[in-house]
Design an enzyme around this catalytic site. Structure first.
Site, PDB file in Angstrom:
ATOM      1  CB  VAL A 227      40.483  38.420  39.786  1.00 18.36           C
ATOM      2  CG1 VAL A 227      40.472  39.205  38.474  1.00 18.36           C
ATOM      3  CG2 VAL A 227      41.306  39.180  40.826  1.00 18.36           C
ATOM      4  CE  LYS A 228      33.769  37.488  44.539  1.00 16.77           C
ATOM      5  NZ  LYS A 228      33.363  38.117  43.269  1.00 16.77           N
TER       6      LYS A 228
END
Lengths: 307, 307
Positions: A105-106
């Protein structure tokens, strides 16, 4: 500690790789897509249903070959809330099959917002007296540009709920140099970030001496892998960029420590889209994915012996 | 160009502020929360329903005071797919009320993944022959740590669909200094990022000479606001950190150009939670939010004249 769990699974399957779940509609075999579009038309609902069926089929095919899967949030978000519902189901299904799940998801935000992200992906959300799990992955990817304020809430959930996280250090893409390779005193920006990651994770070491905070270091920079493996001896690596982006087994061997531990290598398209190269129009997508995953495992095992 | 649209709305309302939609369950007035929990129990479904009703009520109350709203994705993600469904509805409702919508997602990824994120938040997703809009905000926040590979897909949607984006430069939180203030030659890391933002946005100027790629610069660093306003003359600023985090009207004036343009200041908790200070248990949450938004507008107007 959650990287212990991942390392144990890697050891059991003798396979230090993770399969990316990055399917767009156009990666789904035509027969699956058609079935859902016949039912729901050319809609996001049809697309989400098709991607979910495809991902579950991949998980079935890969479950005894790979130790981990890495669903990429972007490909679910592009299908709206129906995509996010599919993502919840993909995570749950993979865990049911005893796979380690890295939610790619960073995310990166601060304070209570970082805490909300951590509740979403690793923790639970409190509603009245109930603690509700949400996406509930084993591990998450993060962006540390905003500093420790963006990492600490995740570290809390990591230690309390036996989870872990990877923070971007040196990424596999060509333009990573624009910021990450800027000279900052006697270091480069990605080294500064790597040092921060090791510092932030202090005190969370597991049985293999790795901390709960790992780093993303791309397969396309073998010299950087070698440098950071030596420098960040307590930091587990997630290595993207294998295959389609150009990283080879000979390149990624530098990500591992002398016992063949401390790293996991990702491949997405080469596994997921393997069916596009067999000329069977997707009828064999599971066998093709499995064969590609086995081939990648065997390539890496030529260079890395896992103890 | 989309920052033209935002600047026009700011001018029409004489108000260069944006109201954050950052509600957690505990920010929702008790009567609203109770209604949804009576219906759905202590579940994410109840929480998502309560947050949606609260956000819509805030939008109704604020629509003729503020030009823009900024829903923060984290607070919807923490409610799972039901939260993302609520987020879709919040974006649509705000647009219906002619508000400019900034989706605060701080996404950052590369290549086809960045393209997928852009499709999710600004563009459309292709399913068969149909182009399906997804969250379809007017503007999005991004993290540029991975370089131009993470920005260009968004710039395409910005130019093709009249949208815009803000990239993190210098953030408002205390630990932003850990990476962003590192010395890199004759610049600091946040200046390097600021220069990249201005370079990436070249050629996308609108009628007010601002490019489609703006920057996030925190209200808590007035000297940085002054420096970057001078240095990045074509970059529109989103300024968080007003109020609760310590930024004042006197601080944020430096974000604006000599015509009082080129910036929008965010406040979330001070507006959203204004009802918690009036002693009426949330019965007046709309009036309280509106009064807080008017007060903020008037404070900033003491320092900034918008031409």
């Amino acid at each position: 500690m959650s990287f212990d769990v991942l390392q144990d699974k890697i050891k059991a399957k003798k396979n230090p790789t993770v399969a990316g779940m990055d399917a767009r509609v156009e990666h789904v075999p035509p027969s699956i897509l058609k079935k859902h579009m016949d039912r729901h038309g050319q809609t996001l609902e049809a697309a989400a249903g098709a991607v979910l069926e495809f991902d579950k089929g991949l998980i079935d095919a890969l479950a005894d070959v790979v130790p981990a899967v890495k669903p990429q949030s972007a490909y679910f978000e592009m299908l709206g809330w129906r995509g996010m519902k599919a993502l919840e189901e993909v995570v749950a299904y993979a865990k049911e099959k005893d796979l380690f799940v890295i939610a790619d998801v960073k995310r990166g935000d601060i304070g209570t917002t970082a805490a909300a992200y951590s509740q979403a992906w690793l923790g639970t959300t409190q509603v009245g007296d109930a603690s509700c799990p949400v996406f509930d992955a084993d591990c998450v990817t993060l962006n540390g540009y905003m500093g420790s304020d963006s990492i600490k809430p995740f570290l809390n959930d990591c230690t309390q709920r036996d989870k872990c996280a990877f923070v971007l250090a040196k990424t596999s893409n060509p333009s990573s140099m624009e910021l990450q390779d800027i000279v900052a005193g006697d270091r480069l920006v990605y080294t500064v970030m790597g040092d921060l990651i090791q510092r932030w994770g202090q005190g969370t070491e597991g049985k293999y001496h790795y901390q709960a905070l790992g780093a993303v270091v791309g397969a396309t920079h073998p010299s950087v892998l070698k440098e950071l493996r030596y420098r960040l001896d307590k930091v587990f690596f997630l290595v993207p960029g294998y295959g389609a982006q150009g990283g080879t087994a000979a390149d990624v061997r530098y990500a591992f420590d002398e016992l063949g531990r401390g790293a996991v290598v990702n491949a997405s398209r080469s596994i997921m889209c393997a069916w596009q190269k067999t000329g069977k129009d997707g009828a064999d997508y599971q066998e093709a994915a499995r064969a590609a995953a086995e081939q990648m495992r065997d390539e890496i095992r030529q260079y890395v012996q896992i103890l």
